[in-house]
Scaffold this motif. Structure first.
Motif, PDB file in Angstrom:
ATOM      1  N   HIS A 243       0.260  -0.114   4.952  1.00 34.57           N
ATOM      2  CA  HIS A 243       1.021  -0.688   3.833  1.00 34.57           C
ATOM      3  C   HIS A 243       2.007  -1.660   4.442  1.00 34.57           C
ATOM      4  O   HIS A 243       3.108  -1.292   4.818  1.00 34.57           O
ATOM      5  CB  HIS A 243       1.736   0.421   3.063  1.00 34.57           C
ATOM      6  N   GLN A 244       1.591  -2.914   4.555  1.00 37.20           N
ATOM      7  CA  GLN A 244       2.372  -3.892   5.309  1.00 37.20           C
ATOM      8  C   GLN A 244       3.770  -4.023   4.710  1.00 37.20           C
ATOM      9  O   GLN A 244       3.954  -4.173   3.503  1.00 37.20           O
ATOM     10  CB  GLN A 244       1.664  -5.255   5.288  1.00 37.20           C
ATOM     11  N   LEU A 269      -1.925  -4.403  23.972  1.00 41.31           N
ATOM     12  CA  LEU A 269      -1.352  -3.135  23.545  1.00 41.31           C
ATOM     13  C   LEU A 269      -1.110  -3.196  22.039  1.00 41.31           C
ATOM     14  O   LEU A 269      -0.324  -4.019  21.558  1.00 41.31           O
ATOM     15  CB  LEU A 269      -0.035  -2.870  24.284  1.00 41.31           C
ATOM     16  N   VAL A 270      -1.784  -2.333  21.280  1.00 40.42           N
ATOM     17  CA  VAL A 270      -1.658  -2.312  19.825  1.00 40.42           C
ATOM     18  C   VAL A 270      -0.722  -1.174  19.430  1.00 40.42           C
ATOM     19  O   VAL A 270      -0.944  -0.015  19.796  1.00 40.42           O
ATOM     20  CB  VAL A 270      -3.021  -2.129  19.145  1.00 40.42           C
ATOM     21  N   ILE A 271       0.347  -1.508  18.700  1.00 40.03           N
ATOM     22  CA  ILE A 271       1.319  -0.514  18.232  1.00 40.03           C
ATOM     23  C   ILE A 271       1.217  -0.431  16.714  1.00 40.03           C
ATOM     24  O   ILE A 271       1.438  -1.411  16.012  1.00 40.03           O
ATOM     25  CB  ILE A 271       2.753  -0.898  18.640  1.00 40.03           C
ATOM     26  N   GLU A 272       0.849   0.734  16.226  1.00 45.00           N
ATOM     27  CA  GLU A 272       0.676   0.951  14.791  1.00 45.00           C
ATOM     28  C   GLU A 272       1.851   1.740  14.239  1.00 45.00           C
ATOM     29  O   GLU A 272       2.073   2.893  14.609  1.00 45.00           O
ATOM     30  CB  GLU A 272      -0.618   1.721  14.530  1.00 45.00           C
ATOM     31  N   ASP A 273       2.622   1.112  13.369  1.00 47.44           N
ATOM     32  CA  ASP A 273       3.697   1.784  12.650  1.00 47.44           C
ATOM     33  C   ASP A 273       3.125   2.228  11.309  1.00 47.44           C
ATOM     34  O   ASP A 273       2.857   1.397  10.439  1.00 47.44           O
ATOM     35  CB  ASP A 273       4.872   0.825  12.460  1.00 47.44           C
ATOM     36  N   ASP A 274       2.915   3.528  11.152  1.00 45.14           N
ATOM     37  CA  ASP A 274       2.275   4.045   9.932  1.00 45.14           C
ATOM     38  C   ASP A 274       3.289   4.117   8.798  1.00 45.14           C
ATOM     39  O   ASP A 274       3.606   5.187   8.270  1.00 45.14           O
ATOM     40  CB  ASP A 274       1.670   5.413  10.217  1.00 45.14           C
ATOM     41  N   TYR A 275       3.795   2.958   8.430  1.00 46.23           N
ATOM     42  CA  TYR A 275       4.862   2.842   7.444  1.00 46.23           C
ATOM     43  C   TYR A 275       4.355   3.239   6.065  1.00 46.23           C
ATOM     44  O   TYR A 275       3.407   2.652   5.547  1.00 46.23           O
ATOM     45  CB  TYR A 275       5.376   1.396   7.430  1.00 46.23           C
ATOM     46  N   PHE A 279       2.309   7.960   1.351  1.00 51.36           N
ATOM     47  CA  PHE A 279       2.552   7.717  -0.071  1.00 51.36           C
ATOM     48  C   PHE A 279       1.599   6.651  -0.601  1.00 51.36           C
ATOM     49  O   PHE A 279       1.950   5.478  -0.737  1.00 51.36           O
ATOM     50  CB  PHE A 279       4.013   7.320  -0.299  1.00 51.36           C
ATOM     51  N   ARG A 280       0.353   7.077  -0.876  1.00 49.97           N
ATOM     52  CA  ARG A 280      -0.643   6.185  -1.461  1.00 49.97           C
ATOM     53  C   ARG A 280      -0.945   6.702  -2.862  1.00 49.97           C
ATOM     54  O   ARG A 280      -1.117   7.905  -3.061  1.00 49.97           O
ATOM     55  CB  ARG A 280      -1.910   6.154  -0.614  1.00 49.97           C
ATOM     56  N   TYR A 281      -1.066   5.811  -3.859  1.00 52.14           N
ATOM     57  CA  TYR A 281      -1.100   6.246  -5.245  1.00 52.14           C
ATOM     58  C   TYR A 281      -2.428   6.022  -5.963  1.00 52.14           C
ATOM     59  O   TYR A 281      -2.864   6.866  -6.738  1.00 52.14           O
ATOM     60  CB  TYR A 281       0.012   5.531  -6.030  1.00 52.14           C
ATOM     61  N   ASP A 282      -3.085   4.916  -5.749  1.00 47.39           N
ATOM     62  CA  ASP A 282      -4.207   4.548  -6.607  1.00 47.39           C
ATOM     63  C   ASP A 282      -5.583   4.889  -6.037  1.00 47.39           C
ATOM     64  O   ASP A 282      -6.581   4.775  -6.716  1.00 47.39           O
ATOM     65  CB  ASP A 282      -4.168   3.049  -6.918  1.00 47.39           C
ATOM     66  N   ARG A 283      -5.630   5.254  -4.783  1.00 48.08           N
ATOM     67  CA  ARG A 283      -6.911   5.635  -4.191  1.00 48.08           C
ATOM     68  C   ARG A 283      -6.638   6.505  -2.985  1.00 48.08           C
ATOM     69  O   ARG A 283      -5.497   6.803  -2.673  1.00 48.08           O
ATOM     70  CB  ARG A 283      -7.722   4.397  -3.783  1.00 48.08           C
ATOM     71  N   ARG A 284      -7.697   6.948  -2.310  1.00 48.64           N
ATOM     72  CA  ARG A 284      -7.524   7.788  -1.145  1.00 48.64           C
ATOM     73  C   ARG A 284      -6.686   7.049  -0.097  1.00 48.64           C
ATOM     74  O   ARG A 284      -6.761   5.825   0.014  1.00 48.64           O
ATOM     75  CB  ARG A 284      -8.878   8.162  -0.555  1.00 48.64           C
ATOM     76  N   PRO A 285      -5.888   7.801   0.677  1.00 53.95           N
ATOM     77  CA  PRO A 285      -5.052   7.144   1.689  1.00 53.95           C
ATOM     78  C   PRO A 285      -5.870   6.281   2.639  1.00 53.95           C
ATOM     79  O   PRO A 285      -6.997   6.610   3.003  1.00 53.95           O
ATOM     80  CB  PRO A 285      -4.415   8.324   2.435  1.00 53.95           C
ATOM     81  N   VAL A 286      -5.306   5.141   3.008  1.00 52.89           N
ATOM     82  CA  VAL A 286      -5.932   4.269   3.993  1.00 52.89           C
ATOM     83  C   VAL A 286      -5.758   4.916   5.364  1.00 52.89           C
ATOM     84  O   VAL A 286      -4.644   5.236   5.773  1.00 52.89           O
ATOM     85  CB  VAL A 286      -5.276   2.873   3.972  1.00 52.89           C
ATOM     86  N   GLY A 287      -6.874   5.136   6.063  1.00 51.40           N
ATOM     87  CA  GLY A 287      -6.806   5.793   7.364  1.00 51.40           C
ATOM     88  C   GLY A 287      -6.070   4.957   8.386  1.00 51.40           C
ATOM     89  O   GLY A 287      -5.805   3.771   8.203  1.00 51.40           O
ATOM     90  N   ASP A 384       0.251  -0.387  -4.434  1.00 51.82           N
ATOM     91  CA  ASP A 384      -0.725   0.647  -4.107  1.00 51.82           C
ATOM     92  C   ASP A 384      -0.114   1.825  -3.370  1.00 51.82           C
ATOM     93  O   ASP A 384      -0.659   2.930  -3.402  1.00 51.82           O
ATOM     94  CB  ASP A 384      -1.854   0.062  -3.247  1.00 51.82           C
ATOM     95  N   ALA A 385       0.976   1.599  -2.664  1.00 44.58           N
ATOM     96  CA  ALA A 385       1.531   2.659  -1.819  1.00 44.58           C
ATOM     97  C   ALA A 385       3.007   2.405  -1.584  1.00 44.58           C
ATOM     98  O   ALA A 385       3.558   1.369  -1.970  1.00 44.58           O
ATOM     99  CB  ALA A 385       0.783   2.707  -0.478  1.00 44.58           C
ATOM    100  N   GLY A 386       3.656   3.367  -0.910  1.00 49.20           N
ATOM    101  CA  GLY A 386       5.002   3.160  -0.399  1.00 49.20           C
ATOM    102  C   GLY A 386       6.117   3.443  -1.374  1.00 49.20           C
ATOM    103  O   GLY A 386       5.920   4.004  -2.451  1.00 49.20           O
ATOM    104  N   LEU A 387       7.309   3.000  -0.990  1.00 53.20           N
ATOM    105  CA  LEU A 387       8.520   3.246  -1.759  1.00 53.20           C
ATOM    106  C   LEU A 387       9.165   1.947  -2.230  1.00 53.20           C
ATOM    107  O   LEU A 387      10.316   1.950  -2.636  1.00 53.20           O
ATOM    108  CB  LEU A 387       9.531   4.027  -0.908  1.00 53.20           C
TER     109      LEU A 387
END
Length: 455
Positions: A243-244, A269-275, A279-287, A384-387
């Motif tokens: 959720h960018q 080096l890939v750093i993933e911030d699972d921000y 909290f996903r609302y309209d479909r299954r959580p994005v992996g 779609d997600a987040g706060l």
């Protein structure tokens, strides 16, 4: 009036020519007048304070009597001596009625959960259980990677809820996502890295953190499919793929695969911030991106949104090759997160209380998101997600709208505040957080936002 016991009292006595009684009276008077002794605070007994200061008990009793006569202290039979409630005492800042930047009437800033929903009773139950059952060794200095109990609980939870592939040995408990990013920044510098690519609009605090550690940040364009991996020219890349932040788009499967392929061939080096990942609302959580290749992606997660940012609890899931180098750049003085908090979170995860709380908050936040969308449609995006959500504005009106928001006592951010200095503007918009207001305050906050947008 509820008294507040003051059992320890520091006083700077300088008798000089005044005598001990006068010096004590003056020191107590100063402590009352400058607020160190607040109204209602209970003073030590005359016997106790005399023993602490090495004075005669009558000297302390006489000083107390002087200040009672002045109206600064009050003596009540059976209750001892306390600071008198004073008419016209200054109003504490938190009680002020006028909104300020730190105390807005309506707080709609993004990235802030409803801390009033913190599961106090669940946290207390887990704390009691931990204190009753944890071995003594659990409260020692521990390891740099964190409590084994928490790391084991995170393995199961992250695999089930977010698709993370890891064992407990790959998890490092951190004092929040920012602390995990600090560790990776130090590691990158130690390996000779100099540049980190970040999303063109992203969290400015993370950019500042990287730059403070001597790394240069460069922007990556973001469109409706997320960040463009073909534009990455750096030693590392920091992304919020689920959720960018702040645009709300998700990185598409095709771009995820392209980014991981590039990391395999170039050593990026890939750093993933699972921000906001939970909290996903309209479909299954994005992996998670990490699930595509655990040897190429560093995964950052935190309990800040699900529980509360004040806990300072997060985690870093690292490729196996980076674990020893990470330990070398970590804090040699001990773990930054208290053992008790780690064990309590482990218990919440193991008993399912954490999942139940997240589901409850997800439903509550979704209702608010729906109300925001209904009130401001069709201007709202990133739902779609987040706060938080993005509210589009007419071109050239962002600064004016922010001024109107401040006038209405609404704390909210503009999209341009998150733009990398070298990135192109994306258009005028507000980044509206809808999680922070209490349930009773939310309707008024939404109405205030509507009035701002009508200006």
């Amino acid at each position: 009036m509820v008294s507040r016991a003051t059992l320890d009292l520091h006083l700077d006595l300088r008798p000089g020519d005044r005598g001990v009684r006068s010096a004590l009276t003056a020191a107590l008077r100063d402590a009352v007048d400058d607020g160190r002794l607040a109204p209602g605070a209970r003073l030590p007994s005359s016997r106790s304070l005399a023993a602490d200061l090495g004075l005669a008990r009558n000297t302390v009793a006489d000083a107390y009597a002087d200040l009672v006569a002045e109206g600064r202290l009050a003596a009540r039979r059976g209750s001892g001596t306390m600071v008198a409630e004073r008419v016209g005492a200054p109003v504490p800042p938190q009680a002020a009625s006028e909104p300020t930047p730190s105390n807005p009437r309506h707080d709609l800033r993004p990235g802030r959960p409803d801390v009033a929903s913190f599961p106090r009773s669940g946290w207390l139950r887990s704390t009691r259980r931990v204190l009753a059952t944890a071995p003594h060794a659990a409260f020692g200095y521990g390891t740099r990677r964190g409590a084994p109990e928490l790391r084991a609980a995170l393995v199961e939870h992250l695999a089930r809820a977010r698709g993370v592939r890891a064992d407990a040995g790959r998890i490092v408990v951190t004092a929040g996502a920012a602390h995990g990013l600090e560790l990776l920044a130090d590691l990158l510098r130690a390996r000779g890295g100099r540049t980190v690519a970040v999303e063109a609009h992203s969290l400015h605090l993370h950019r500042a953190l990287l730059e403070h550690r001597g790394l240069r940040t460069v922007p990556i364009p973001v469109d409706d499919d997320g960040a463009r991996p073909e534009d990455v020219e750096a030693d590392a890349v920091l992304l919020t793929p689920a959720h960018q932040f702040p645009t709300g788009v998700a990185l598409t499967p095709r771009r995820r695969a392209a980014l991981v392929d590039r990391a395999r061939t170039t050593g990026l080096l890939v750093i993933e911030d699972d921000y906001d990942g939970e909290f996903r609302y309209d479909r299954r959580p994005v992996g998670v991106l990490q699930g595509l290749d655990p040897e190429q992606v560093c995964y950052l997660g935190t309990a800040s949104k699900a529980l509360a940012p004040g806990l300072r609890l997060g985690w870093l899931v690292a490729p196996a090759a980076l674990l020893d180098p990470l330990a070398a750049v970590g804090n040699p003085a001990g773990h930054p997160v208290g053992a008790l908090d780690q064990l309590v979170l482990a218990d919440l995860l193991a008993t399912g209380a954490y999942d139940r709380h997240v589901r409850e908050r997800r439903l509550a936040y979704r209702r608010r998101r729906d109300e925001l969308a209904a009130a401001l449609a069709p201007r709202v995006r990133g739902l779609d997600a987040g706060l938080h959500a993005l509210v589009a504005l007419p071109p050239g009106t962002e600064a004016e709208t922010l001024r109107a928001a401040a006038w209405h006592g609404v704390a909210v951010e503009g999209l341009d505040a998150f733009r990398h200095p070298a990135a192109e503007p994306r258009g005028d918009a507000l980044v509206v957080g809808y999680a922070t207001p209490s349930p009773s305050a939310w309707p008024a906050a939404l109405e205030a936002l509507r009035r701002v947008l009508a200006c």
